[in-house]
Design an enzyme around this catalytic site. Structure first.
Site, PDB file in Angstrom:
ATOM      1  N   CYS A   2       0.843  -1.189   0.000  1.00 43.56           N
ATOM      2  CA  CYS A   2       0.000   0.000   0.000  1.00 43.56           C
ATOM      3  C   CYS A   2       0.880   1.242   0.000  1.00 43.56           C
ATOM      4  CB  CYS A   2      -0.945   0.070   1.182  1.00 43.56           C
ATOM      5  SG  CYS A   2      -1.976  -1.371   1.382  1.00 43.56           S
ATOM      6  N   ARG A  27       3.158  -0.103  -5.301  1.00 50.45           N
ATOM      7  CA  ARG A  27       3.017  -0.714  -3.976  1.00 50.45           C
ATOM      8  C   ARG A  27       1.703  -1.469  -3.821  1.00 50.45           C
ATOM      9  NH1 ARG A  27       6.833   1.895  -0.352  1.00 50.45           N
ATOM     10  NH2 ARG A  27       5.763   0.894   1.356  1.00 50.45           N
ATOM     11  N   TRP A  74      -3.029  -2.613  -1.568  1.00 48.41           N
ATOM     12  CA  TRP A  74      -2.818  -4.027  -1.892  1.00 48.41           C
ATOM     13  C   TRP A  74      -3.572  -4.784  -0.804  1.00 48.41           C
ATOM     14  CZ3 TRP A  74      -0.572  -8.360   0.448  1.00 48.41           C
ATOM     15  CH2 TRP A  74      -0.361  -9.450  -0.406  1.00 48.41           C
ATOM     16  N   ASN A 100      -0.916   1.677   5.942  1.00 51.38           N
ATOM     17  CA  ASN A 100      -0.107   0.662   5.268  1.00 51.38           C
ATOM     18  C   ASN A 100       0.427  -0.270   6.354  1.00 51.38           C
ATOM     19  OD1 ASN A 100       1.779  -0.818   3.804  1.00 51.38           O
ATOM     20  ND2 ASN A 100       3.316   0.823   3.858  1.00 51.38           N
ATOM     21  N   GLY A 101       0.057  -1.521   6.295  1.00 49.30           N
ATOM     22  CA  GLY A 101       0.517  -2.468   7.314  1.00 49.30           C
ATOM     23  C   GLY A 101      -0.581  -3.475   7.608  1.00 49.30           C
ATOM     24  N   GLU A 488      14.407 -18.374 -11.640  1.00 51.82           N
ATOM     25  CA  GLU A 488      14.025 -17.010 -11.986  1.00 51.82           C
ATOM     26  C   GLU A 488      13.161 -16.992 -13.254  1.00 51.82           C
ATOM     27  OE1 GLU A 488      13.927 -14.387 -10.491  1.00 51.82           O
ATOM     28  OE2 GLU A 488      13.848 -12.800 -11.978  1.00 51.82           O
ATOM     29  N   LYS A 492       9.354 -15.540 -13.324  1.00 53.32           N
ATOM     30  CA  LYS A 492       8.897 -14.525 -14.294  1.00 53.32           C
ATOM     31  C   LYS A 492       7.672 -15.050 -15.043  1.00 53.32           C
ATOM     32  CE  LYS A 492      10.577 -11.811 -13.098  1.00 53.32           C
ATOM     33  NZ  LYS A 492      11.651 -11.616 -12.146  1.00 53.32           N
ATOM     34  N   GLU A 495       4.530 -15.122 -12.741  1.00 53.83           N
ATOM     35  CA  GLU A 495       3.951 -13.873 -12.243  1.00 53.83           C
ATOM     36  C   GLU A 495       3.323 -13.014 -13.329  1.00 53.83           C
ATOM     37  OE1 GLU A 495       8.154 -11.492 -11.346  1.00 53.83           O
ATOM     38  OE2 GLU A 495       6.453 -11.129 -10.061  1.00 53.83           O
ATOM     39  N   HIS A 511      14.027 -37.617 -10.598  1.00 53.85           N
ATOM     40  CA  HIS A 511      13.604 -37.937  -9.227  1.00 53.85           C
ATOM     41  C   HIS A 511      12.139 -37.579  -8.982  1.00 53.85           C
ATOM     42  CE1 HIS A 511      17.662 -39.042  -8.168  1.00 53.85           C
ATOM     43  NE2 HIS A 511      18.084 -37.909  -8.709  1.00 53.85           N
ATOM     44  N   LYS A 610       4.685  -4.259  -6.435  1.00 53.69           N
ATOM     45  CA  LYS A 610       6.126  -4.193  -6.651  1.00 53.69           C
ATOM     46  C   LYS A 610       6.884  -4.324  -5.338  1.00 53.69           C
ATOM     47  CE  LYS A 610       9.868  -3.384  -9.046  1.00 53.69           C
ATOM     48  NZ  LYS A 610      10.407  -4.548  -9.738  1.00 53.69           N
TER      49      LYS A 610
HETATM   50  C1  AGP Z   1      10.074 -10.533  -8.856  1.00 58.76           C
HETATM   51  O1  AGP Z   1       9.743 -10.387 -10.166  1.00 58.76           O
HETATM   52  C2  AGP Z   1       9.107 -10.171  -7.863  1.00 58.76           C
HETATM   53  N1  AGP Z   1       8.205  -9.203  -8.217  1.00 58.76           N
HETATM   54  C3  AGP Z   1       9.463 -10.372  -6.413  1.00 58.76           C
HETATM   55  O2  AGP Z   1       9.811 -11.714  -6.270  1.00 58.76           O
HETATM   56  C4  AGP Z   1      10.554  -9.485  -5.775  1.00 58.76           C
HETATM   57  O3  AGP Z   1      11.788  -9.799  -6.317  1.00 58.76           O
HETATM   58  C5  AGP Z   1      10.543  -9.696  -4.252  1.00 58.76           C
HETATM   59  O4  AGP Z   1       9.302  -9.306  -3.752  1.00 58.76           O
HETATM   60  C6  AGP Z   1      11.649  -8.964  -3.550  1.00 58.76           C
HETATM   61  O5  AGP Z   1      11.571  -7.589  -3.741  1.00 58.76           O
HETATM   62  P1  AGP Z   1      12.756  -6.651  -3.319  1.00 58.76           P
HETATM   63  O6  AGP Z   1      13.910  -6.943  -4.213  1.00 58.76           O
HETATM   64  O7  AGP Z   1      12.225  -5.259  -3.517  1.00 58.76           O
HETATM   65  O8  AGP Z   1      13.069  -6.940  -1.893  1.00 58.76           O
END
Ligand code: AGP
Length: 615
Positions: A2, A27, A74, A100-101, A488, A492, A495, A511, A610
Site C-alpha cells: 500500500c 506498492r 494491496w 499501510n501495514g 528465476e 517470471k 507472475e 527424481h 512491486k
Molecule cells: C520478482 O519479479 C518479484 N516481483 C518479487 O519476487 C521481488 O523480487 C521480491 O518481492 C523482492 O523484492 P525486493 O527486491 O524489492 O526486496
C-alpha cells in the site's frame, strides 16, 4: 504494501495527491482513495481498481481543499471493493485514516468495539484503527493538535502489527498526523507546504528535502511546520536530508511496457553497477560503501544471503560466484524463514540483505534479526535511502534506476553483477590470482555489449513465445549457477503470464518431475556450454524420449543443440561466472512476450505489488 500520500499547503490537494499516488501504484493497485478537508468537513472519494478509476471519480466530482490524505491499496483483509478502499472513517465520520501495514489483533479489537456500539462499513483491519483513534479522540482531555496526537498514540498502543498511517480530523483543519511502526513513512519538506508519503519516490516532483520518520515516531504536519514526537511523547530533533540522484521519475519511452524498457536498459544498468568499482591495477573491485576494512573482510568465514523472490535468486547465483572466486561458503535463506527460524549461524558470518526496493518487510525483518544476534549486515539495494539501506551496516547500491514493472528484471542482473564484484574483492583478499581477477574484470567491461547482442534476439524469442503461449504448464531446468536462473525464469513466467511453471536443477528431473513431461508440457533447458553441458544434453534426450517439447537456451551457433531442440533461445558466450547474467535475459523476454501474446497486464500482474511491505 500500500502507498500513502498526504498533503498540506496552499495548493489544491486533489491533483497533487493523485499525481503522487500514481508514483506509488507499484506498492499495490487493488483500489485507491482520498479524503480532503473542504472547509466544511471531510470529503471522500474511493474506488476499487487502479488509481485511474479514482482519478475518473475525482474528475466527475472534484474535491476542493488544501489538505488531504490518499492511499493505493494491496488487499490484505477484505476483497478489492469500494467499501474496503481507504480512507476509512471513525464512528463520527469526522476522522479519516489511511494505513499501510497489518493489524494482527483486529478481530479481538473489532469484537471489543462492537460491544460498545461501533458499526463498521468494511471488512478491513484498518477501519478498526480509525474507530480506535476516533474513540480516543472523544475521550481525550487535550486541546487542539495535542488531542489528535494523543488519540493516535493511545490507539496504536493497542495494536499488534505494523503501520504507517496518516490521519486527519474535520475539527482540526490544517493538521495531518502521521505515525510509523514497521512500515516506512517519509516527510517531504516544501516551502509553505509539507507532504507525507510511504516512499520518497512519490514526492520527486515536489521536493528533494526529506525527513525519514524513525520507527515508533509520530509526526504532526502543518503547511509551515512539523514536529516529530518520540514514542514517549517528547518532541524530538530531526535531520532534513537532501536526496540526490536517488529519485527520478521514469516513463516508458518508446516501449509499450515498463518491463520491456527495463529489460532493454540492462546494458546501461549493468554498466552503472560496476562503473567506478573496477580496480584494474589490483585486478580487484572497489566497494567503498561496505564500511569494512580489508582486515575485517579477510576474517569473514561464512556469508549468509537474505532475500525474497528474484532478490533471493540473485543471491543463489551470488553463492556460486563468491564460492568460486573467494572460496567462502555461502548459504542463502528465504528472509521470511530466517526471521522466525532457529537456524544456527556460526561466528564470523557476514549477512547480505538483497532487496531492489529496500523496503521488503520479510527481508527487513530478517536483517533486524541478524543484527539483533550481533552480526554485521550489509545491504544490496537499488532504492537510495530505503529502510534496508539505512539500517544496514554498509552496502552496495545497484544504481539501476527506477524499476517500475512488477516483474524484477534489471535489478536481478545488477544484483548478480554486484555479487561478482564482491566475490572478486573477497577473492583477491584471499587466494584468487591476479590473472583470474583480471580475466573477470575484462569480461565485466565487455558485458554491456554482450547484453546488447543478447537483446538483438528479442524478435526470435517473441516467435518462440507465440508458439508456446497456449501452454498451461512449463518446466525450467538448469544446473549449478543456472539452477537459480531456471528458478528465476519460472518465477517470471508465473507472475506475468499466470502459466504454471517450476524451476529445478536439471538432474532432479528423474527424481519425480519427469512424471510431468508430456507433449503439452514444454521444458526450457538452460544448456550453455560449461562443465555440465554434456549432462544437460542427457536431460534433453530424456525429455525428448518422453515426447516433451524442449526450448533450449544455448550459445549462439550451437549446432548440436539445434538438431535436438524444438526451439532455441540464443545467447553469446562470456566468462563462465558471468554467463548466468546473459542467460536470464532470454527468459525475461520469453515471459514478457508470452504475457503480451496472452493479453496480460504485464507491468501490473494480478494479485501482486512491486514492493511487499507486509509480512
Ligand atoms: C520478482 O519479479 C518479484 N516481483 C518479487 O519476487 C521481488 O523480487 C521480491 O518481492 C523482492 O523484492 P525486493 O527486491 O524489492 O526486496
Amino acid at each position: 504494501m500500500c502507498g500513502i500520500v498526504a498533503y498540506v499547503g496552499s495548493r489544491s490537494a486533489q491533483p497533487i495527491l493523485l499525481d503522487a499516488l500514481n508514483r506509488l501504484e507499484y506498492r499495490g493497485y487493488d483500489s485507491a482513495g482520498l479524503a480532503i478537508l473542504n472547509g466544511k468537513g471531510l470529503e471522500v472519494r474511493k474506488k476499487s481498481g487502479r488509481i485511474l478509476e479514482l482519478a475518473k471519480a475525482c474528475e466527475a466530482h472534484p474535491v476542493q481543499g488544501n489538505l488531504g490524505i490518499s492511499h493505493t491499496r494491496w488487499a490484505t483483509h477484505g476483497a478489492a471493493t469500494d467499501q474496503n478502499a481507504h480512507p476509512h472513517l471513525d464512528s463520527s465520520g469526522r476522522l479519516a485514516l489511511v494505513h499501510n501495514g497489518v493489524i494482527e489483533n483486529y478481530l479481538e479489537l473489532k469484537s471489543q468495539l462492537s460491544k460498545t456500539g461501533h458499526r463498521f462499513a468494511s471488512e478491513t483491519d484498518t477501519e478498526i484503527l480509525a474507530h480506535l483513534i476516533g474513540e480516543a479522540f472523544q475521550a481525550s482531555k487535550e486541546k487542539g493538535e495535542a488531542r489528535l496526537i494523543e488519540a493516535v498514540r493511545n490507539a496504536i498502543a493497542r495494536i499488534h502489527g505494523t503501520l504507517g498511517i496518516a490521519v486527519i480530523h474535520a475539527d482540526l483543519p490544517g493538521l495531518v498526523v502521521g505515525a510509523r511502526r514497521g512500515s516506512p513513512l517519509v516527510i517531504g519538506v516544501g516551502q509553505g507546504e509539507n507532504f507525507l508519503a510511504s516512499d520518497i519516490q512519490a514526492l520527486a516532483p515536489y521536493t528533494n528535502r526529506v525527513v525519514i520518520l524513525q520507527d515508533q515516531e509520530i509526526v504532526s504536519l502543518h503547511a509551515d511546520r512539523f514536529d516529530i514526537i518520540a514514542p514517549l511523547g517528547a518532541k524530538t530533533n530531526f535531520k532534513v536530508e537532501k536526496i540526490e540522484n536517488g529519485v527520478t521519475h521514469s516513463d516508458k519511452g518508446s516501449h509499450p511496457h515498463y518491463m520491456l524498457k527495463e529489460i532493454f536498459e540492462q546494458p546501461s544498468s549493468i554498466l552503472n553497477a560496476f562503473r567506478g568499482r573496477l580496480d584494474s591495477d589490483g585486478a580487484t573491485a572497489k566497494l567503498g560503501g561496505l564500511n569494512l576494512t580489508s582486515e575485517q573482510l579477510r576474517k569473514i568465514e561464512r556469508i549468509c544471503v537474505l532475500g525474497c523472490g528474484t532478490a533471493l535468486h540473485s543471491g543463489m547465483v551470488g553463492k556460486y560466484l563468491i564460492e568460486s572466486l573467494a572460496k567462502i561458503p555461502v548459504e542463502t535463506q528465504h528472509a521470511s524463514e530466517f526471521r522466525y527460524g532457529d537456524s544456527p549461524v556460526s561466528a564470523h558470518t557476514l549477512f547480505l540483505a538483497v532487496s531492489q526496493s529496500g523496503e521488503t518487510a520479510d527481508t527487513l525483518g530478517a536483517l533486524r534479526e541478524a543484527k539483533r544476534r550481533g552480526y554485521t549486515c550489509l545491504g544490496i539495494c537499488n532504492n537510495v535511502a530505503s529502510t534496508i539501506a539505512r539500517e544496514s551496516d554498509g552496502g552496495v547500491y545497484m544504481h539501476a534506476g527506477p524499476e517500475i514493472g512488477v516483474a524484477a528484471t534489471k535489478s536481478f542482473t545488477s544484483q548478480v553483477t554486484i555479487f561478482a564484484l564482491l566475490g572478486l574483492l573477497l577473492g583477491r583478499l584471499r587466494s584468487l590470482s591476479a590473472s583470474h581477477g583480471a580475466e573477470l574484470l575484462e569480461a565485466l567491461t565487455h558485458l554491456p555489449h554482450k547484453i546488447e547482442e543478447t537483446l538483438k534476439h528479442s524478435d526470435k524469442v517473441a516467435q518462440v513465445a507465440q508458439k508456446y503461449a497456449a501452454t498451461r504448464s512449463m518446466l525450467f531446468l538448469g544446473r549449478l549457477a543456472n539452477f537459480p536462473i531456471a528458478l528465476e525464469g519460472a518465477l517470471k513466467m508465473k507472475e506475468i503470464t499466470y502459466i504454471h511453471a517450476e524451476g529445478y536443477p536439471s538432474a532432479e528431473l528423474k527424481h519425480g518431475v519427469i512424471a510431468l513431461i508430456d507433449k503439452d508440457t514444454p521444458t526450457v533447458l538452460i544448456a550453455t556450454q560449461d562443465g555440465v553441458y554434456e549432462k544437460n544434453l542427457g536431460s534433453l534426450q530424456e525429455i525428448k524420449a518422453r515426447g516433451g517439447p524442449v526450448i533450449a537456451l544455448a550459445h549462439e551457433g550451437d549446432k548440436k543443440i539445434m538438431g535436438l531442440a524444438d526451439a532455441l533461445l540464443e545467447v553469446p558466450q562470456t566468462h563462465r561466472l558471468l554467463q548466468p547474467i546473459l542467460n536470464v535475459i532470454p527468459l525475461q523476454l520469453l515471459s514478457y512476450h508470452m504475457a503480451v501474446a496472452l493479453g496480460r497486464d504485464v507491468d501490473k500482474p494480478r494479485n501482486l505489488a512491486k514492493s511487499v511491505t507486509v509480512e
